[in-house]
Design a protein around this motif. Structure first.
Motif, PDB file in Angstrom:
ATOM      1  N   ALA A   9       3.656   3.101 -17.393  1.00  0.00           N
ATOM      2  CA  ALA A   9       2.796   2.446 -16.403  1.00  0.00           C
ATOM      3  C   ALA A   9       2.194   3.461 -15.449  1.00  0.00           C
ATOM      4  N   ASP A  10       0.983   3.175 -14.993  1.00  0.00           N
ATOM      5  CA  ASP A  10       0.286   4.018 -14.014  1.00  0.00           C
ATOM      6  C   ASP A  10       0.968   3.837 -12.654  1.00  0.00           C
ATOM      7  N   SER A  11       1.632   4.874 -12.175  1.00  0.00           N
ATOM      8  CA  SER A  11       2.432   4.772 -10.953  1.00  0.00           C
ATOM      9  C   SER A  11       1.592   4.440  -9.725  1.00  0.00           C
ATOM     10  N   SER A  12       0.356   4.932  -9.678  1.00  0.00           N
ATOM     11  CA  SER A  12      -0.495   4.645  -8.520  1.00  0.00           C
ATOM     12  C   SER A  12      -0.848   3.160  -8.454  1.00  0.00           C
ATOM     13  N   LEU A  13      -1.095   2.542  -9.620  1.00  0.00           N
ATOM     14  CA  LEU A  13      -1.397   1.110  -9.654  1.00  0.00           C
ATOM     15  C   LEU A  13      -0.151   0.282  -9.337  1.00  0.00           C
ATOM     16  N   VAL A  14       1.002   0.768  -9.786  1.00  0.00           N
ATOM     17  CA  VAL A  14       2.258   0.069  -9.477  1.00  0.00           C
ATOM     18  C   VAL A  14       2.518   0.097  -7.971  1.00  0.00           C
ATOM     19  N   LEU A  15       2.258   1.231  -7.334  1.00  0.00           N
ATOM     20  CA  LEU A  15       2.429   1.334  -5.889  1.00  0.00           C
ATOM     21  C   LEU A  15       1.472   0.393  -5.164  1.00  0.00           C
ATOM     22  N   LEU A  16       0.233   0.335  -5.631  1.00  0.00           N
ATOM     23  CA  LEU A  16      -0.739  -0.581  -5.032  1.00  0.00           C
ATOM     24  C   LEU A  16      -0.292  -2.032  -5.231  1.00  0.00           C
ATOM     25  N   ALA A  17       0.249  -2.332  -6.415  1.00  0.00           N
ATOM     26  CA  ALA A  17       0.753  -3.679  -6.684  1.00  0.00           C
ATOM     27  C   ALA A  17       1.899  -4.022  -5.745  1.00  0.00           C
ATOM     28  N   LEU A  18       2.741  -3.041  -5.439  1.00  0.00           N
ATOM     29  CA  LEU A  18       3.848  -3.253  -4.503  1.00  0.00           C
ATOM     30  C   LEU A  18       3.330  -3.638  -3.123  1.00  0.00           C
ATOM     31  N   LEU A  19       2.305  -2.929  -2.662  1.00  0.00           N
ATOM     32  CA  LEU A  19       1.735  -3.225  -1.343  1.00  0.00           C
ATOM     33  C   LEU A  19       1.105  -4.614  -1.321  1.00  0.00           C
ATOM     34  N   LEU A  26       8.297  -5.763 -14.974  1.00  0.00           N
ATOM     35  CA  LEU A  26       7.848  -4.766 -14.000  1.00  0.00           C
ATOM     36  C   LEU A  26       7.452  -5.426 -12.690  1.00  0.00           C
ATOM     37  N   TYR A  27       6.794  -6.577 -12.764  1.00  0.00           N
ATOM     38  CA  TYR A  27       6.413  -7.296 -11.541  1.00  0.00           C
ATOM     39  C   TYR A  27       7.651  -7.701 -10.746  1.00  0.00           C
ATOM     40  N   ARG A  28       8.686  -8.168 -11.460  1.00  0.00           N
ATOM     41  CA  ARG A  28       9.927  -8.545 -10.781  1.00  0.00           C
ATOM     42  C   ARG A  28      10.576  -7.334 -10.135  1.00  0.00           C
ATOM     43  N   ALA A  29      10.537  -6.202 -10.822  1.00  0.00           N
ATOM     44  CA  ALA A  29      11.111  -4.982 -10.256  1.00  0.00           C
ATOM     45  C   ALA A  29      10.380  -4.587  -8.980  1.00  0.00           C
ATOM     46  N   VAL A  30       9.052  -4.752  -8.997  1.00  0.00           N
ATOM     47  CA  VAL A  30       8.237  -4.387  -7.835  1.00  0.00           C
ATOM     48  C   VAL A  30       8.542  -5.294  -6.643  1.00  0.00           C
ATOM     49  N   THR A  31       8.748  -6.578  -6.900  1.00  0.00           N
ATOM     50  CA  THR A  31       8.930  -7.542  -5.805  1.00  0.00           C
ATOM     51  C   THR A  31      10.395  -7.786  -5.482  1.00  0.00           C
ATOM     52  N   TYR A  32      11.234  -7.942  -6.507  1.00  0.00           N
ATOM     53  CA  TYR A  32      12.633  -8.342  -6.310  1.00  0.00           C
ATOM     54  C   TYR A  32      13.431  -7.269  -5.573  1.00  0.00           C
TER      55      TYR A  32
END
Length: 289
Positions: free
Chosen positions: A17-27, A259-265
């Motif tokens: 996964a693109d880490s920059s997009l994952v970070l943006l998704a986290l925010l 991955l979404y759950r990891a970002v939010t949970y």
């Protein structure tokens, strides 16, 4: 859920996964918590409970923490937070819970409406049991009133129920805030969809935004399964719907909710844990004021 979707393939997909997009998704994924805090603060204000936004935000993250650890789906945190606020602000528990529930009704309204519309479009026959229930309630509404309880044992319960019901009711001042609350709920839902879109895009999946408007509300229903934060049920439902509405097979689509759950949970657990531990300081500051 991960094992059923080919553990090696899912982990390989997530690691790419693109880490920059994952970070943006986290925010973006935490925007709903910020908006929920504003909604809670507005409803608590109507109930005469004055708190600054920072304090309410801590309570909101505390609610996320308890939602994620209690085996009551995604509703286990509200009663706990209501208890903390009632203890910290010196108000009755059932009143505080009523204000929180009122705000959450607005917060989840777009989700419930879109989930209902999606179910009606996909499974028209599913509307029949709901209509039968509504018609039955309407026809026998006069017989549904609670019997009078005079025993002292249950009187306290009835007082609490009346206090909760009074808090849920919207007075004239509260009704003026309905457009504001609805606007925040729509923004919150849009942020949630955007976060999932970013997670999918970070994995190399280009999912049409309008499909997520259907998939997310239906998946959110699984959040209320009796597991911590709806874990497992949400991922399975999401991946299954992904396989139905997109060209992706289940083994590919399962990477998105995981991955979404990891970002939010896990972020919610960490931020919520810190917020819970900061609340005693809030109580002392409140006493000093």
């Amino acid at each position: 859920v991960v094992v059923s979707g080919d553990l090696t393939g899912v982990m390989a997909r997530i690691s790419s996964a693109d880490s920059s997009l994952v970070l943006l998704a986290l925010l973006v994924a935490n925007v709903p918590v910020l908006l929920q805090s504003a909604m809670w603060r507005k409803m608590l204000h109507h109930g005469g409970i004055e708190m600054d936004y920072r304090r309410v935000l801590r309570y909101s993250f505390a609610g996320v923490f308890f939602n994620n650890i209690t085996p009551a789906g995604y509703v286990g945190g509200q009663p706990v937070v209501a208890h903390l606020i009632s203890r910290g602000e010196g108000r009755r528990y059932e009143e505080v819970l009523g204000y929180i529930v009122s705000a959450d009704v607005f917060n989840f309204l777009p989700v419930f409406i879109l989930a209902g519309i999606s179910l009606m479009v996909l499974y028209p026959l599913s509307v029949i049991p709901v209509l039968v229930l509504l018609i039955a309630v309407y026809l026998y509404r006069d017989r549904l009133s609670l019997p009078s309880i005079t025993t002292e044992r249950f009187e306290g319960v009835m007082i609490r129920l009346r206090g909760f019901a009074n808090a849920v009711k919207l007075d004239e001042e509260s009704r003026k805030s309905v457009p504001f609350l609805m606007a925040l709920s729509v923004l919150s839902f849009t942020a949630e969809i955007s976060s999932v879109y970013l997670v999918a895009f970070s994995l190399g999946f280009e999912v049409p935004f309008h499909l997520l408007v259907v998939i997310i509300p239906l998946s959110r229903i699984a959040n209320y399964a009796p597991t911590p934060g709806g874990s497992g049920a949400f991922e399975f439902t999401f991946a299954s719907l992904f396989a139905v509405f997109t060209p992706l097979v289940y083994t590919e689509g399962v990477a998105v909710p995981v991955l979404y759950r990891a970002v939010t949970y896990y972020f919610g657990l960490g931020a919520g844990f810190l917020s819970v531990n900061m609340l005693p300081t809030d109580y002392r500051n409140k006493e000093e004021e």
